[in-house]
Design a protein around this motif. Structure first.
Motif: not given
Length: 107
Positions: A101, A35, A40, A37, A105, A71-76
């Motif tokens: 991306r 994933s 990362s 996360k 956002c 699909s990644a969360e921004l922090v990841d």
């Protein structure tokens, strides 16, 4: 998890070439299923431990990271791009995708 092992070894050791080679070999085998996360965490552990497995990083940054960007969360996403930068291993195309991306956002 494998990401947890990477983090643990980066923080507490052992800082042994054979341990890192085994971790990297396993990450290479399951790279397709990581994933954002997990990617990362693994990449940040490599950066923290100053491990730069060139063939893994080249393959991972070109083949798998682009598919994680959407699909990644921004922090990841930031963790992935920051780690690849610290490892001197991101491609310009991957960086451009991440910038698109992040701009999309932004408020």
């Amino acid at each position: 998890t494998l990401a947890g092992l990477f983090q643990s070894v980066a923080s507490r050791g052992p800082n042994d070439a054979s341990v890192w080679a085994k971790l990297i070999a396993r990450a290479d085998v399951i790279a397709h299923s990581l994933s954002a996360k997990q990617a990362s965490l693994i990449l940040s552990a490599l950066a923290r431990a100053q491990q730069r497995p060139k063939s893994f990083l080249r393959r991972y940054s070109v083949k798998f990271v682009p598919s994680l960007i959407e699909s990644a969360e921004l922090v990841d996403l930031c963790g992935i791009i920051s780690s690849l930068s610290q490892l001197n291993s991101y491609s310009e195309e991957t960086f451009d995708l991440a910038v698109e991306r992040l701009v999309a956002c932004a408020p």
